[in-house]
Motif scaffolding. Structure first.
Motif, PDB file in Angstrom:
ATOM      1  N   LEU A 123      34.935  43.693  30.183  1.00 46.16           N
ATOM      2  CA  LEU A 123      36.224  43.707  30.887  1.00 46.16           C
ATOM      3  C   LEU A 123      36.778  45.127  30.988  1.00 46.16           C
ATOM      4  N   ASN A 125      35.031  47.885  31.038  1.00 46.52           N
ATOM      5  CA  ASN A 125      34.204  48.586  32.035  1.00 46.52           C
ATOM      6  C   ASN A 125      34.628  48.202  33.446  1.00 46.52           C
ATOM      7  N   ASN A 126      34.888  46.901  33.645  1.00 54.70           N
ATOM      8  CA  ASN A 126      35.337  46.455  34.975  1.00 54.70           C
ATOM      9  C   ASN A 126      36.673  47.092  35.338  1.00 54.70           C
ATOM     10  N   ASP A 129      36.036  50.680  36.217  1.00 53.54           N
ATOM     11  CA  ASP A 129      35.429  50.775  37.556  1.00 53.54           C
ATOM     12  C   ASP A 129      36.464  50.549  38.644  1.00 53.54           C
ATOM     13  N   LEU A 130      37.337  49.553  38.427  1.00 53.49           N
ATOM     14  CA  LEU A 130      38.386  49.284  39.419  1.00 53.49           C
ATOM     15  C   LEU A 130      39.369  50.454  39.507  1.00 53.49           C
TER      16      LEU A 130
END
Length: 166
Positions: A123, A125-126, A129-130
């Motif tokens: 989560l 990392n996501n 990235d976002l």
């Protein structure tokens, strides 16, 4: 939920006793028949148990220090020692089961924790990235806005030039 666990625990302890009892009986019989086992495994705990029992009874009854503690005869000591060894076998088996159950539970909790940690990292990392993606989009938007501004300025200048020519 807690109330339901007690019958299971009682049943589990009964099962452990039933499984351990034949092993303990076998050990008792070997203790009675094998001379080395009897001499070095059965008799010392029996005599120590007898000594502790007599001392504690005298202390509890407030009768003072016992002057001499009678030693058990060999047959009674062998019987008591064999019973102690049998109970020790039952205890060791039960303790082993409890320890293995506890370690299994700890491993299961560690696996749950590791899975939760991996999910948290995924989560994060996501989210990272976002965040990077929104920063890139914001940079593109600023670039497009600047280009539009330049085009608007150019259009404004060309309009001004065409107006002045007329």
């Amino acid at each position: 939920m807690v109330i339901q666990a007690f019958p299971v625990a009682k049943l589990g302890s009964l099962l452990i006793k039933q499984i351990s009892k034949p092993i303990a009986n076998y050990v008792k019989e070997k203790a009675k028949s094998h001379p080395l086992f009897r001499r070095y495994i059965c008799l010392p705990p029996a005599h120590f148990y007898n000594w502790c029992e007599r001392k504690s009874k005298m202390w509890l009854l407030r009768m003072g220090q016992p002057v001499n503690i009678t030693v058990l005869n060999e047959a009674a000591a062998i019987e008591l020692g064999a019973n102690l060894v049998g109970e020790a076998v039952i205890f060791v088996i039960a303790a082993g089961i409890v320890i293995s159950e506890y370690s299994r539970s700890v491993r299961k909790e560690a696996a749950k924790e590791a899975a939760k940690q991996a999910e948290m990292e995924a989560l994060q990392n996501n989210i990272r990235d976002l965040f990077i993606q929104t920063e890139e989009q914001a940079a593109h938007i600023r670039e497009l806005t600047r280009k539009l501004g330049d085009l608007g300025m150019l259009h404004h200048i060309t309009d001004h030039i065409t107006d002045s020519r007329l």
